[in-house]
Design an enzyme around this catalytic site. Sequence first.
Site, PDB file in Angstrom:
ATOM      1  N   CYS A   1       0.819  -1.229   0.000  1.00  0.00           N
ATOM      2  CA  CYS A   1       0.000   0.000   0.000  1.00  0.00           C
ATOM      3  C   CYS A   1       0.842   1.265   0.000  1.00  0.00           C
ATOM      4  O   CYS A   1       0.315   2.357  -0.252  1.00  0.00           O
ATOM      5  CB  CYS A   1      -0.943   0.015   1.196  1.00  0.00           C
ATOM      6  SG  CYS A   1      -2.248  -1.196   1.036  1.00  0.00           S
TER       7      CYS A   1
HETATM    8  N1  COA Z   1     -20.221  -9.050   8.480  1.00  0.00           N
HETATM    9  C1  COA Z   1     -20.689  -9.137   9.729  1.00  0.00           C
HETATM   10  N2  COA Z   1     -19.925  -9.342  10.800  1.00  0.00           N
HETATM   11  C2  COA Z   1     -18.606  -9.491  10.599  1.00  0.00           C
HETATM   12  C3  COA Z   1     -18.035  -9.410   9.323  1.00  0.00           C
HETATM   13  C4  COA Z   1     -18.888  -9.184   8.226  1.00  0.00           C
HETATM   14  N3  COA Z   1     -18.429  -9.098   6.982  1.00  0.00           N
HETATM   15  N4  COA Z   1     -16.682  -9.555   9.431  1.00  0.00           N
HETATM   16  C5  COA Z   1     -16.431  -9.744  10.731  1.00  0.00           C
HETATM   17  N5  COA Z   1     -17.577  -9.693  11.448  1.00  0.00           N
HETATM   18  C6  COA Z   1     -17.743  -9.860  12.893  1.00  0.00           C
HETATM   19  C7  COA Z   1     -16.653 -10.725  13.489  1.00  0.00           C
HETATM   20  O1  COA Z   1     -16.988 -12.074  13.379  1.00  0.00           O
HETATM   21  C8  COA Z   1     -16.602 -10.231  14.905  1.00  0.00           C
HETATM   22  O2  COA Z   1     -17.640 -10.844  15.635  1.00  0.00           O
HETATM   23  P1  COA Z   1     -17.428 -11.239  17.192  1.00  0.00           P
HETATM   24  O3  COA Z   1     -17.207  -9.921  17.883  1.00  0.00           O
HETATM   25  O4  COA Z   1     -18.707 -11.921  17.524  1.00  0.00           O
HETATM   26  O5  COA Z   1     -16.223 -12.107  17.216  1.00  0.00           O
HETATM   27  C9  COA Z   1     -16.935  -8.750  14.796  1.00  0.00           C
HETATM   28  O6  COA Z   1     -17.613  -8.604  13.545  1.00  0.00           O
HETATM   29  C10 COA Z   1     -15.714  -7.845  14.812  1.00  0.00           C
HETATM   30  O7  COA Z   1     -14.739  -8.355  13.854  1.00  0.00           O
HETATM   31  P2  COA Z   1     -13.322  -7.720  13.677  1.00  0.00           P
HETATM   32  O8  COA Z   1     -12.572  -8.457  12.603  1.00  0.00           O
HETATM   33  O9  COA Z   1     -12.654  -7.574  15.008  1.00  0.00           O
HETATM   34  O10 COA Z   1     -13.737  -6.267  13.101  1.00  0.00           O
HETATM   35  P3  COA Z   1     -12.992  -4.912  13.146  1.00  0.00           P
HETATM   36  O11 COA Z   1     -13.807  -3.963  13.897  1.00  0.00           O
HETATM   37  O12 COA Z   1     -11.529  -5.048  13.497  1.00  0.00           O
HETATM   38  O13 COA Z   1     -13.033  -4.467  11.593  1.00  0.00           O
HETATM   39  C11 COA Z   1     -11.551  -4.340   9.702  1.00  0.00           C
HETATM   40  C12 COA Z   1     -12.406  -5.230  10.599  1.00  0.00           C
HETATM   41  C13 COA Z   1     -10.776  -5.227   8.733  1.00  0.00           C
HETATM   42  C14 COA Z   1     -12.481  -3.415   8.915  1.00  0.00           C
HETATM   43  C15 COA Z   1     -10.587  -3.474  10.548  1.00  0.00           C
HETATM   44  O14 COA Z   1      -9.930  -4.274  11.490  1.00  0.00           O
HETATM   45  C16 COA Z   1      -9.556  -2.749   9.738  1.00  0.00           C
HETATM   46  O15 COA Z   1      -9.851  -2.020   8.801  1.00  0.00           O
HETATM   47  N6  COA Z   1      -8.271  -2.857  10.138  1.00  0.00           N
HETATM   48  C17 COA Z   1      -7.190  -2.194   9.465  1.00  0.00           C
HETATM   49  C18 COA Z   1      -6.957  -2.922   8.221  1.00  0.00           C
HETATM   50  C19 COA Z   1      -5.961  -2.297   7.318  1.00  0.00           C
HETATM   51  O16 COA Z   1      -5.713  -1.116   7.286  1.00  0.00           O
HETATM   52  N7  COA Z   1      -5.368  -3.117   6.511  1.00  0.00           N
HETATM   53  C20 COA Z   1      -4.477  -2.668   5.562  1.00  0.00           C
HETATM   54  C21 COA Z   1      -4.798  -3.366   4.336  1.00  0.00           C
HETATM   55  S1  COA Z   1      -3.768  -2.779   3.100  1.00  0.00           S
END
Ligand code: COA
Length: 377
Positions: A160
């Site tokens: 990225c």
């Molecule tokens: N739909 C519904 N629920 C979902 C889901 C979806 N698509 N994906 C995950 N969940 C659920 C999980 O199962 C979890 O449930 P639980 O609390 O019962 O275990 C809950 O939502 C939270 O999941 P989590 O993965 O911890 O979500 P988050 O708040 O961390 O958000 C991201 C996920 C990926 C959006 C976030 O972590 C993020 O953007 N991180 C930075 C990523 C980044 O910058 N990456 C660089 C890539 S180049």
Amino acid sequence: MTDHNIPVISATGLFTPEDSISNEELVASFNAYVDLANRENAEAIAAGEAEELPHSSVEFIEKASGIKSRFVLSKEPILDPQVMCPRLPERPNEEISILAEIGVKAALQALERAGRKPEDVDAVLCACSNLQRAYPAIAVEIQAALGIEDGFGFDMNVACSSATFGIQTAADYIRSGSARSVLVINPEICSGHLNWRDRDSHFIFGDVATAILVESRDIAPAQHWEIVGTKLKTQFSNNIRNNFGFLNRTSPESRDDKDKLFVQEGRKVFKEVVPMVANMINQQSERLGIEPSALRRLWLHQANAGMNRLIAQRVLGHEASEDESPTVLDTYANTSSAGSIIAFHKHSSDLADGDLGLICSFGAGYSAGTVFVRKVA
Ligand code: COA
């Protein structure tokens, strides 16, 4: 320094695919796939030998990431629950490759906006996350397609952060005098490396191409952006990883080799990268003698709205408005290296002469890059 070795951004270009996928369309297709998979595995699930797959949700996606839709080059196959990956047929060697094609489109726009002819360009850097082949370099193919006979090109991949690493490389060529006009091109077909069957990440990425024309000030158009300072940083982490490669490849349709596509520990990335990037910006501001609060606008990497909110707050000292830290995540999603450049391209023309801004990227590696710019109008 004299005018001929002061690097500036002369112009940028953007290619956006025609088709986009809304969260509603994406989730409907994902949930249809989940229902199919659960029906196929009903016996194993009932016997406790397999886990029932859960549905995705539009509300979760928007709340967790700020993403509402994404542009893609191959919409129908991605949404087909039986396929769930782009289908971009391999082209014969005589035809331009798809990555070069979209890169050329973005590059031509940047050149046109700068009033520059392709033959005036000395170097082409194709800086992106998702290169479609090993060699010849996509950059050299783009160079040929643009008709740049006297010059050189190469590919670079810093995930990225590829665009900011490309800008610093181009700026160093200008500073040293080894080039006067450098195209940094970021074609990102992220849909090809995304696991569209993975609920945790299926909503994250989109496709796009951006281009940045970095030149020496003496040949730049009257209106440009002086590159005041650049700083790069890398720190090894497995929290964002893709193991695909010619030693360990798989089919994009395989359901088993998940690590040959994008995988991440999203929570850890969020926690570790926010302080790393905010500190880096503040330290570089200090080195350059710029008060962070004096930054008129931040064009941050577009991965997650919450991350950008926190980083901007730590830099500016208050919650940033959309005007201070614009987002394109809602319509483009995460487009890897291109994200901060799309934000800059779309939200920079209103700044006044002397205004200071910051292009900043962060991502896999970890890698992070800052490019401080001053508007000259
Ligand atoms: N739909 C519904 N629920 C979902 C889901 C979806 N698509 N994906 C995950 N969940 C659920 C999980 O199962 C979890 O449930 P639980 O609390 O019962 O275990 C809950 O939502 C939270 O999941 P989590 O993965 O911890 O979500 P988050 O708040 O961390 O958000 C991201 C996920 C990926 C959006 C976030 O972590 C993020 O953007 N991180 C930075 C990523 C980044 O910058 N990456 C660089 C890539 S180049």
